[in-house]
Design a protein around this motif. Structure first.
Motif, PDB file in Angstrom:
ATOM      1  N   ARG A 263      48.179  63.061  46.644  1.00  0.00           N
ATOM      2  CA  ARG A 263      47.795  62.367  45.414  1.00  0.00           C
ATOM      3  C   ARG A 263      47.170  63.434  44.508  1.00  0.00           C
ATOM      4  N   THR A 264      47.904  63.810  43.488  1.00  0.00           N
ATOM      5  CA  THR A 264      47.530  64.970  42.672  1.00  0.00           C
ATOM      6  C   THR A 264      46.898  64.539  41.354  1.00  0.00           C
ATOM      7  N   LEU A 265      46.119  65.450  40.776  1.00  0.00           N
ATOM      8  CA  LEU A 265      45.419  65.192  39.515  1.00  0.00           C
ATOM      9  C   LEU A 265      45.720  66.302  38.524  1.00  0.00           C
ATOM     10  N   GLU A 266      46.165  65.910  37.331  1.00  0.00           N
ATOM     11  CA  GLU A 266      46.454  66.850  36.249  1.00  0.00           C
ATOM     12  C   GLU A 266      45.816  66.323  34.968  1.00  0.00           C
ATOM     13  N   TYR A 267      45.019  67.171  34.297  1.00  0.00           N
ATOM     14  CA  TYR A 267      44.322  66.748  33.081  1.00  0.00           C
ATOM     15  C   TYR A 267      44.612  67.698  31.920  1.00  0.00           C
ATOM     16  N   ARG A 268      45.621  68.516  32.062  1.00  0.00           N
ATOM     17  CA  ARG A 268      45.998  69.448  31.005  1.00  0.00           C
ATOM     18  C   ARG A 268      47.245  68.940  30.288  1.00  0.00           C
ATOM     19  N   SER A 269      47.563  69.548  29.174  1.00  0.00           N
ATOM     20  CA  SER A 269      48.705  69.117  28.385  1.00  0.00           C
ATOM     21  C   SER A 269      50.018  69.448  29.092  1.00  0.00           C
ATOM     22  N   PHE A 270      50.922  68.468  29.147  1.00  0.00           N
ATOM     23  CA  PHE A 270      52.253  68.730  29.681  1.00  0.00           C
ATOM     24  C   PHE A 270      53.121  69.481  28.678  1.00  0.00           C
ATOM     25  N   GLY A 271      52.562  69.803  27.530  1.00  0.00           N
ATOM     26  CA  GLY A 271      53.229  70.732  26.629  1.00  0.00           C
ATOM     27  C   GLY A 271      53.129  72.164  27.118  1.00  0.00           C
ATOM     28  N   TRP A 272      52.276  72.409  28.093  1.00  0.00           N
ATOM     29  CA  TRP A 272      52.126  73.736  28.682  1.00  0.00           C
ATOM     30  C   TRP A 272      52.994  73.854  29.921  1.00  0.00           C
ATOM     31  N   ASN A 273      53.582  74.999  30.096  1.00  0.00           N
ATOM     32  CA  ASN A 273      54.412  75.239  31.271  1.00  0.00           C
ATOM     33  C   ASN A 273      53.624  75.106  32.560  1.00  0.00           C
ATOM     34  N   SER A 274      52.359  75.496  32.555  1.00  0.00           N
ATOM     35  CA  SER A 274      51.568  75.458  33.776  1.00  0.00           C
ATOM     36  C   SER A 274      51.463  74.050  34.337  1.00  0.00           C
ATOM     37  N   ALA A 275      51.172  73.068  33.491  1.00  0.00           N
ATOM     38  CA  ALA A 275      51.080  71.686  33.962  1.00  0.00           C
ATOM     39  C   ALA A 275      52.441  71.171  34.418  1.00  0.00           C
ATOM     40  N   GLN A 276      53.485  71.604  33.754  1.00  0.00           N
ATOM     41  CA  GLN A 276      54.837  71.165  34.111  1.00  0.00           C
ATOM     42  C   GLN A 276      55.215  71.620  35.520  1.00  0.00           C
TER      43      GLN A 276
END
Length: 521
Positions: free
Chosen positions: A216-229
């Motif tokens: 169960r993962t958590l992401e709070y950064r913009s998916f406009g960034w490659n890193s979050a993608q």
């Protein structure tokens, strides 16, 4: 397909979005797929498959076909990812520009993408695009509930789209995404990826983190960034874990999210790590037993910070290293790591450290990081819309690094940021790490300034932890940890350091700010 991936062996064979979602709908129909923490919304894998089909069918009816570009302007929300999946389900190309860019750059880059359709959240003003592109506003997706009166997209979705009516599939060589690099004052670059690069980047992430369908993962950064993608979205697709998203990091809610949803892995950046270290809320590892792993990327993390964090929270922390045009370059692994390094070269990155002549540097010799292979971007867009190629070339990153005898990589700085003092090359990162290891400093960074004798001299800017911290204390600490030539000759005090929207210290801006700061020593 083998030609697209070169000689890289895939631990998980490539599958289209249609096939992945259909598989998870059968395997885990009632399992949470995406959880929107800000809106309190969630969607299960069984529903996710049918909604993605419906969105793809709706887009198709709006004239979007395989290979067409769709501009997606939105803050982070479940609706953004549902539309994203619908675009890929149709074999179209998503252009998720970061809405935090200044408006001039956002409009300029939107036109460079030249989309077939613009889908924008109700809060985004697209009036400057409306004359040239079809723009459709969306608001809240509802699972059978009343439609949002401000929505013009989800309220028009068909229901029960027959998958057979959508024979399109996204193939490895198909264009997948056009996104922008992190911009500051100059216009960002537009980076072009195919699905093969995304798949390999996701596999590199899985190798580093060991994520499975049970995570169960958590992401709070913009998916406009490659890193979050590639850190969060691609592993979600490749193994079918549960993805929790938030618009941004919340210091006050972070641990509550972990406890409530049983988060097992969370994305991290140095700013977040420093905040959790320097402004603790009283949580320990006993309070968050499910969270076994966090990452830290976008900027180097000192060994002292790394150790302090793991000791304070009982969470394994892994430093990773990547760039927009390359995906992951290096990363510590959940099964093999070394503090103070960015880990081993990523599994699907064709990595090399080279000298000025292009020869591969032996262990212990500093050189410039270069990347290549099918995990890299196809290229970046020129102003005329043509492609400046990256794939197929040995591309210099501008980062300096050294490999040790075990293969671990330490990034020592940027070529443009090197401080050359009396002919000695000094990496500001080394000084940053010393500053950040001090209990006196909340944040700190070093830069070079002109000097009539040595050419350049080292100075630093620090954000002290307490108002009673003196520059003499900071200098004495540096003198105890650094050779004389690397000790800052002046200390500037500041309330904050200038950073990009990804948390990287902007040394050019830092240097420009020095005249407005008071040199304290």
């Amino acid at each position: 397909m083998q030609n697209v991936f070169g000689d890289h062996q895939l631990d998980i064979p490539f599958q289209s979005i249609a096939d992945l979602l259909a598989k998870y709908a059968v395997r885990d129909p009632m399992k949470r797929a995406i959880v929107d923490l800000d809106q309190g919304k969630e969607i299960a894998f069984g529903k996710l498959k049918s909604v993605a089909d419906d969105i793809a069918g709706h887009l198709n009816a709006l004239g979007v076909g395989k290979g067409d570009k769709v501009l997606l302007l939105s803050d982070e929300c479940v609706e953004k990812l549902l539309i994203w999946l619908g675009i890929w389900r149709l074999g179209a190309v998503v252009c998720p520009l970061n809405i935090e860019l200044n408006s001039e750059h956002l409009i300029d880059l939107s036109r460079l993408a030249d989309p077939k359709l613009v889908l924008h959240h109700k809060d985004i003003d697209v009036s400057q695009l409306a004359a040239d592109y079809r723009c459709i506003r969306f608001a809240g997706w509802t699972d059978g509930g009343p439609a949002d009166p401000e929505d013009a997209f989800f309220s028009a979705l068909p229901s029960g789209t027959d998958p057979a009516s959508l024979p399109e599939r996204n193939e490895p060589a198909d264009l997948a995404c056009i996104f922008c690099t992190s911009g500051t004052t100059s216009r960002p670059k537009m980076v072009v990826y195919d699905h093969a690069a995304y798949w390999l980047s996701g596999l590199s992430t899985l190798d580093m983190l060991g994520l499975t369908e049970d995570d169960r993962t958590l992401e709070y950064r913009s998916f406009g960034w490659n890193s979050a993608q590639i850190l969060s979205f691609m592993p979600f697709l490749e193994v079918g874990c549960t993805l929790h998203i938030a618009k941004r990091f919340s210091h006050s809610r972070f641990f509550e999210w972990i406890q409530k949803y049983g988060i097992t892995f969370s994305a991290g950046v140095p700013t977040v790590v420093n905040m959790l270290l320097n402004k603790p809320l009283g949580y320990t590892g006993d309070d968050i037993p499910t969270l076994r792993l966090m990452t830290c990327s976008t900027a180097p993390l000192s060994p002292e910070q790394w150790t302090k964090f793991e000791t304070m929270y009982g969470i394994k922390l892994l430093q990773l290293y990547g760039m927009s045009e390359a995906g992951w370059i290096c990363g510590n692994r959940h099964y093999k790591w070394k503090r103070g390094t960015v880990g081993l070269p990523a599994k699907h990155q064709e990595f090399a450290i080279v000298d000025e002549a292009g020869n591969v540097c032996p262990p212990g010799v500093e050189g410039e990081v270069t990347i290549g292979g099918p995990q890299t971007a196809l290229g970046t867009l020129r102003d005329d819309g043509s492609l400046e190629p990256v794939r197929g070339l040995r591309t210099k990153t501008g980062d300096l690094a050294v490999r040790d005898d075990e293969g671990f990589i330490t990034v020592t700085g940027r070529t443009k940021d090197l401080i050359i003092r009396g002919g000695m090359n000094i990496s500001p990162v080394e000084i940053d790490n010393v500053l950040m290891s001090s209990d006196l400093v909340f944040e700190g960074a070093a830069v070079g300034v002109p000097d009539p004798i040595y050419g350049e001299e080292v100075v630093c800017v620090v954000v002290p932890k307490r108002p009673d911290v003196t520059p003499e204390q900071i200098l004495e600490f540096c003198k105890s940890r650094l050779p004389h030539a690397k000790v800052p000759k002046r200390v500037y005090m500041a309330e904050s350091l200038p950073k990009s929207d990804r948390g990287k210290v902007l040394r050019d801006k830092l240097r420009e700010s020095l005249p407005s700061l008071q040199a304290m020593a």
